[in-house]
Scaffold this motif. Structure first.
Motif, PDB file in Angstrom:
ATOM      1  N   GLY A   1       0.791  -1.227   0.000  1.00 42.73           N
ATOM      2  CA  GLY A   1       0.000   0.000   0.000  1.00 42.73           C
ATOM      3  C   GLY A   1       0.818   1.269   0.000  1.00 42.73           C
ATOM      4  N   TRP A   2       2.095   1.184  -0.456  1.00 45.13           N
ATOM      5  CA  TRP A   2       2.936   2.376  -0.542  1.00 45.13           C
ATOM      6  C   TRP A   2       2.886   2.943  -1.956  1.00 45.13           C
ATOM      7  N   GLN A   3       3.320   4.199  -2.073  1.00 44.20           N
ATOM      8  CA  GLN A   3       3.416   4.846  -3.380  1.00 44.20           C
ATOM      9  C   GLN A   3       4.888   5.003  -3.746  1.00 44.20           C
ATOM     10  N   PHE A   4       5.276   4.488  -4.910  1.00 37.86           N
ATOM     11  CA  PHE A   4       6.661   4.597  -5.371  1.00 37.86           C
ATOM     12  C   PHE A   4       6.698   5.421  -6.648  1.00 37.86           C
ATOM     13  N   SER A   5       7.605   6.386  -6.689  1.00 35.73           N
ATOM     14  CA  SER A   5       7.744   7.223  -7.891  1.00 35.73           C
ATOM     15  C   SER A   5       9.212   7.533  -8.127  1.00 35.73           C
ATOM     16  N   LEU A   6       9.558   7.675  -9.399  1.00 32.06           N
ATOM     17  CA  LEU A   6      10.909   8.017  -9.828  1.00 32.06           C
ATOM     18  C   LEU A   6      10.808   9.287 -10.651  1.00 32.06           C
ATOM     19  N   GLN A   7      11.431  10.383 -10.154  1.00 32.89           N
ATOM     20  CA  GLN A   7      11.253  11.698 -10.768  1.00 32.89           C
ATOM     21  C   GLN A   7      12.607  12.353 -11.010  1.00 32.89           C
ATOM     22  N   PRO A   8      12.704  13.222 -12.026  1.00 31.94           N
ATOM     23  CA  PRO A   8      13.937  13.998 -12.209  1.00 31.94           C
ATOM     24  C   PRO A   8      14.072  15.065 -11.135  1.00 31.94           C
ATOM     25  N   HIS A   9      15.294  15.281 -10.648  1.00 35.60           N
ATOM     26  CA  HIS A   9      15.545  16.317  -9.648  1.00 35.60           C
ATOM     27  C   HIS A   9      15.788  17.656 -10.342  1.00 35.60           C
TER      28      HIS A   9
END
Length: 420
Positions: A400-408
């Protein structure tokens, strides 16, 4: 307009209300059409009747009669306009010809009036014919009776068709509501079968059967997955224990520097494998008893241990790993699961960076990893070392977690795990 039908739970009532409103509108329009059609037909019949009376009056006037002729109890003809009753004489004063129904102040009941000319001995003479048509037309009481009959008939039709529509819509909509309610209530419970009323149409019966079949297949897949993870974990634990014991025995012997490095690598690999086995067992226990697992706090020492276990690439590349532990998050997952998830993200961050630093920010609802790598490319995907970020994403969904990969904004990229 059709936004009122967007909710299937109240669709039956909304359809009934919509049909009632439309039926009332159609009923009123039908009644008005009937009423004015009846009035129009009465007027046309009166006009045809007075034209027939006109022909009879002209024949009698040409035969020598003069002044006023009483054609019947309803109709009177005049060839002298001065003898026409005053209300009608005033009305016809400036009209050369006229044909229609007239209501005068002195004569509230309707009269059909005709004014024209006829020829006698080569001379044109005026002729006026008055017919008391209200005697043959519908009275107000009769019109009210007809209106009541029409309204009752329309109301009966509305009731019959409304009841039919309600039954049909209920047969078509109630099964959808039942299935939606059961889906909502049995969310996460693959053991409950869907049920539907026997009166539902065949397509809904088929849909329910297929849903139960898919749920059964899903349940079997989940059981196979859990059994595989459980048995594989137990089968792997024994050889790993043997390897670790043998490695410990080797470490006590006199070894060269190269052999010591190999023994250390074997020991690290075995430790990682044991953590993976523990993580697989934790997943099985979580899926089987998710409601019984207690919430625990993640402390700073646990994050430090994860960093120490996954800093091999950082040491080789001289990358500095910084931990900013601001507050302790609460999670329902074992240390092995968190180590697997965060460790994999950390190894990917080190692999993506050639130099610089990797920052780990921990607060009460998230863990964020920021690197100094090249950032996300257009073809970047959630894949990486070990289990890969795809597996990390899958594990996050399981818990139930949210995982995201985003540019800094100013560095490489940021991987964020948000606990909910």
């Amino acid at each position: 307009m059709f936004g009122i039908f967007s909710n299937a739970r109240t669709l039956t009532g909304k359809l009934a209300l919509f049909f009632t409103v439309m039926s009332c509108v159609i009923g009123v329009l039908t009644f008005l059409l009937f009423y004015y059609a009846l009035q129009w037909s009465e007027d046309r019949v009166g006009e045809r009747r007075i034209l027939i009376d006109r022909d009879s009056a002209v024949e009698r006037f040409t035969n020598g009669e003069h002044g006023v002729i009483k054609l019947d109890t309803l109709t009177t003809a005049y060839n002298d306009e001065a003898q026409v009753p005053e209300p009608f004489k005033s009305f016809l004063k400036n009209k050369n010809t006229y044909l229609g129904e007239v209501d005068t102040l002195d004569s509230p009941s309707g009269h059909m009036v005709f004014k024209g000319v006829y020829t006698q001995n080569g001379q044109q003479k005026d002729i006026v014919v008055l017919s008391f048509v209200d005697k043959v037309e519908f009275s107000r009481e009769e019109m009210a009776f007809v209106a009541i009959v029409v309204i009752i008939f329309i109301a009966l039709l509305m009731f019959v068709f409304g009841a039919f529509l309600f039954k049909v819509s209920k047969k078509l909509i109630e099964p959808v509501n039942e299935l939606a309610h059961q889906l909502n209530d049995s969310s996460g419970d693959a053991t409950r079968a869907f049920k539907i009323g026997k009166g539902a149409v065949g397509e809904f019966q088929l849909l329910t059967t297929r849903l139960n079949q898919y749920r059964k297949e899903l349940r079997l897949v989940l059981k196979r997955e859990q059994a595989f993870a459980r048995y594989a974990s137990h089968e792997l634990r024994t050889p790993l224990t043997i390897v670790k014991g043998a490695n410990n025995l080797l470490s006590r012997s006199e070894l060269t520097e190269g052999q010591e490095r190999q023994v250390a690598r074997i020991n690290d690999a075995v430790s990682e494998m044991i953590k993976m086995v523990d993580a697989l067992l934790s997943i099985v226990r979580y899926e089987r008893n998710s409601g019984d697992i207690e919430v625990r706090d993640v402390d700073k020492s646990e994050i430090i241990r994860i960093v120490e276990a996954n800093n091999l690439h950082a040491v080789d590349k001289q990358i500095r790993i910084n931990v900013d532990f601001r507050s302790s998050p609460k999670i329902k997952a074992s240390q092995a699961i968190l180590s697997m998830v965060v460790g994999n993200i950390l190894r990917n961050a080190c692999a993506a960076s050639q130099k610089g630093e990797v920052d780990i920010l921990v607060n009460d609802n998230a863990i964020e990893v920021i690197d100094d790598g090249a950032g996300l490319s257009n073809e970047s995907s959630k894949s990486g070392h070990g289990l890969g970020l795809l597996i990390v994403d899958d594990l996050c969904r399981r818990y139930g977690w949210q995982f995201s990969l985003q540019p800094h904004e100013s560095r490489g990229c940021r991987a964020i795990i948000t606990f909910t």
